[in-house]
Motif scaffolding. Sequence first.
Motif, PDB file in Angstrom:
ATOM      1  N   MET A 152      14.215 -12.621   0.279  1.00 39.92           N
ATOM      2  CA  MET A 152      14.350 -11.770   1.432  1.00 39.92           C
ATOM      3  C   MET A 152      15.335 -10.638   1.141  1.00 39.92           C
ATOM      4  O   MET A 152      15.140  -9.515   1.595  1.00 39.92           O
ATOM      5  CB  MET A 152      14.799 -12.586   2.649  1.00 39.92           C
ATOM      6  N   GLY A 153      16.371 -10.919   0.378  1.00 39.40           N
ATOM      7  CA  GLY A 153      17.339  -9.890   0.031  1.00 39.40           C
ATOM      8  C   GLY A 153      16.740  -8.792  -0.827  1.00 39.40           C
ATOM      9  O   GLY A 153      17.013  -7.610  -0.624  1.00 39.40           O
ATOM     10  N   LEU A 154      15.903  -9.199  -1.766  1.00 38.09           N
ATOM     11  CA  LEU A 154      15.239  -8.216  -2.617  1.00 38.09           C
ATOM     12  C   LEU A 154      14.286  -7.348  -1.798  1.00 38.09           C
ATOM     13  O   LEU A 154      14.226  -6.136  -1.983  1.00 38.09           O
ATOM     14  CB  LEU A 154      14.471  -8.915  -3.750  1.00 38.09           C
ATOM     15  N   GLY A 155      13.590  -7.953  -0.861  1.00 37.83           N
ATOM     16  CA  GLY A 155      12.699  -7.193   0.015  1.00 37.83           C
ATOM     17  C   GLY A 155      13.463  -6.200   0.869  1.00 37.83           C
ATOM     18  O   GLY A 155      12.991  -5.091   1.133  1.00 37.83           O
ATOM     19  N   ALA A 165      14.214  -0.749   1.884  1.00 33.95           N
ATOM     20  CA  ALA A 165      14.984   0.404   2.358  1.00 33.95           C
ATOM     21  C   ALA A 165      14.874   1.570   1.371  1.00 33.95           C
ATOM     22  O   ALA A 165      14.639   2.713   1.774  1.00 33.95           O
ATOM     23  CB  ALA A 165      16.442   0.015   2.573  1.00 33.95           C
ATOM     24  N   LEU A 166      15.016   1.282   0.089  1.00 38.67           N
ATOM     25  CA  LEU A 166      14.904   2.350  -0.904  1.00 38.67           C
ATOM     26  C   LEU A 166      13.488   2.916  -0.961  1.00 38.67           C
ATOM     27  O   LEU A 166      13.304   4.133  -1.049  1.00 38.67           O
ATOM     28  CB  LEU A 166      15.325   1.831  -2.276  1.00 38.67           C
ATOM     29  N   ARG A 223       2.777 -17.152   2.855  1.00 43.03           N
ATOM     30  CA  ARG A 223       3.191 -17.038   1.454  1.00 43.03           C
ATOM     31  C   ARG A 223       4.106 -15.841   1.217  1.00 43.03           C
ATOM     32  O   ARG A 223       4.935 -15.865   0.313  1.00 43.03           O
ATOM     33  CB  ARG A 223       1.968 -16.930   0.548  1.00 43.03           C
ATOM     34  N   THR A 224       3.947 -14.788   1.988  1.00 43.13           N
ATOM     35  CA  THR A 224       4.726 -13.568   1.792  1.00 43.13           C
ATOM     36  C   THR A 224       5.634 -13.258   2.979  1.00 43.13           C
ATOM     37  O   THR A 224       6.084 -12.127   3.129  1.00 43.13           O
ATOM     38  CB  THR A 224       3.778 -12.380   1.551  1.00 43.13           C
ATOM     39  N   SER A 225       5.902 -14.267   3.798  1.00 39.84           N
ATOM     40  CA  SER A 225       6.672 -14.016   5.019  1.00 39.84           C
ATOM     41  C   SER A 225       8.109 -13.581   4.721  1.00 39.84           C
ATOM     42  O   SER A 225       8.668 -12.752   5.440  1.00 39.84           O
ATOM     43  CB  SER A 225       6.671 -15.245   5.918  1.00 39.84           C
ATOM     44  N   ARG A 226       8.710 -14.127   3.689  1.00 33.76           N
ATOM     45  CA  ARG A 226      10.080 -13.709   3.352  1.00 33.76           C
ATOM     46  C   ARG A 226      10.113 -12.264   2.868  1.00 33.76           C
ATOM     47  O   ARG A 226      11.016 -11.515   3.208  1.00 33.76           O
ATOM     48  CB  ARG A 226      10.673 -14.625   2.292  1.00 33.76           C
ATOM     49  N   TRP A 227       9.147 -11.886   2.060  1.00 34.63           N
ATOM     50  CA  TRP A 227       9.072 -10.504   1.585  1.00 34.63           C
ATOM     51  C   TRP A 227       8.864  -9.555   2.771  1.00 34.63           C
ATOM     52  O   TRP A 227       9.502  -8.514   2.880  1.00 34.63           O
ATOM     53  CB  TRP A 227       7.939 -10.383   0.576  1.00 34.63           C
ATOM     54  N   GLY A 228       7.957  -9.914   3.680  1.00 35.49           N
ATOM     55  CA  GLY A 228       7.711  -9.100   4.862  1.00 35.49           C
ATOM     56  C   GLY A 228       8.930  -9.012   5.769  1.00 35.49           C
ATOM     57  O   GLY A 228       9.227  -7.952   6.325  1.00 35.49           O
ATOM     58  N   ALA A 229       9.637 -10.126   5.914  1.00 36.32           N
ATOM     59  CA  ALA A 229      10.860 -10.107   6.720  1.00 36.32           C
ATOM     60  C   ALA A 229      11.906  -9.198   6.083  1.00 36.32           C
ATOM     61  O   ALA A 229      12.611  -8.453   6.772  1.00 36.32           O
ATOM     62  CB  ALA A 229      11.410 -11.519   6.879  1.00 36.32           C
ATOM     63  N   ILE A 264      13.656  -5.890   7.728  1.00 42.42           N
ATOM     64  CA  ILE A 264      15.102  -5.673   7.753  1.00 42.42           C
ATOM     65  C   ILE A 264      15.430  -4.345   7.062  1.00 42.42           C
ATOM     66  O   ILE A 264      16.309  -3.603   7.506  1.00 42.42           O
ATOM     67  CB  ILE A 264      15.837  -6.857   7.094  1.00 42.42           C
ATOM     68  N   GLY A 265      14.722  -4.048   5.986  1.00 35.82           N
ATOM     69  CA  GLY A 265      14.901  -2.763   5.315  1.00 35.82           C
ATOM     70  C   GLY A 265      14.573  -1.589   6.225  1.00 35.82           C
ATOM     71  O   GLY A 265      15.223  -0.540   6.168  1.00 35.82           O
TER      72      GLY A 265
END
Length: 90
Positions: free
Chosen positions: A1-4, A9-10, A58-64, A68-69
């Motif tokens: 999630m942090g990487l997402g 944001a970038l 499967r991609t919920s953390r990336w989407g979250a 946040i970004g």
Amino acid sequence: MGLGTVVGALLLYVLYLWTTVGVGPPYAWSNSLFAGPAAFVPLAVYLGLAIVLAVDPRTSRWGAGLLIGLGIFTLLGGGLCVAGLVQAGI
């Protein structure tokens, strides 16, 4: 999630600047039909992609992280806008 969050944001800043730089300088906004909507198209595409990724388990953390970004983009973008206006004396 942090990487997402960081990548989101970038990516949003790059996407936003890349799609709106072709519209022209600020004084030429009335010469282009796409000047107004061009500011919102990258945000809509990004938001749609983030929601689609957040819904899939499967991609919920990336989407979250992307959502946040988007929040970070909004907060930093508002701060940069206000700073620019203050510096310009408006």
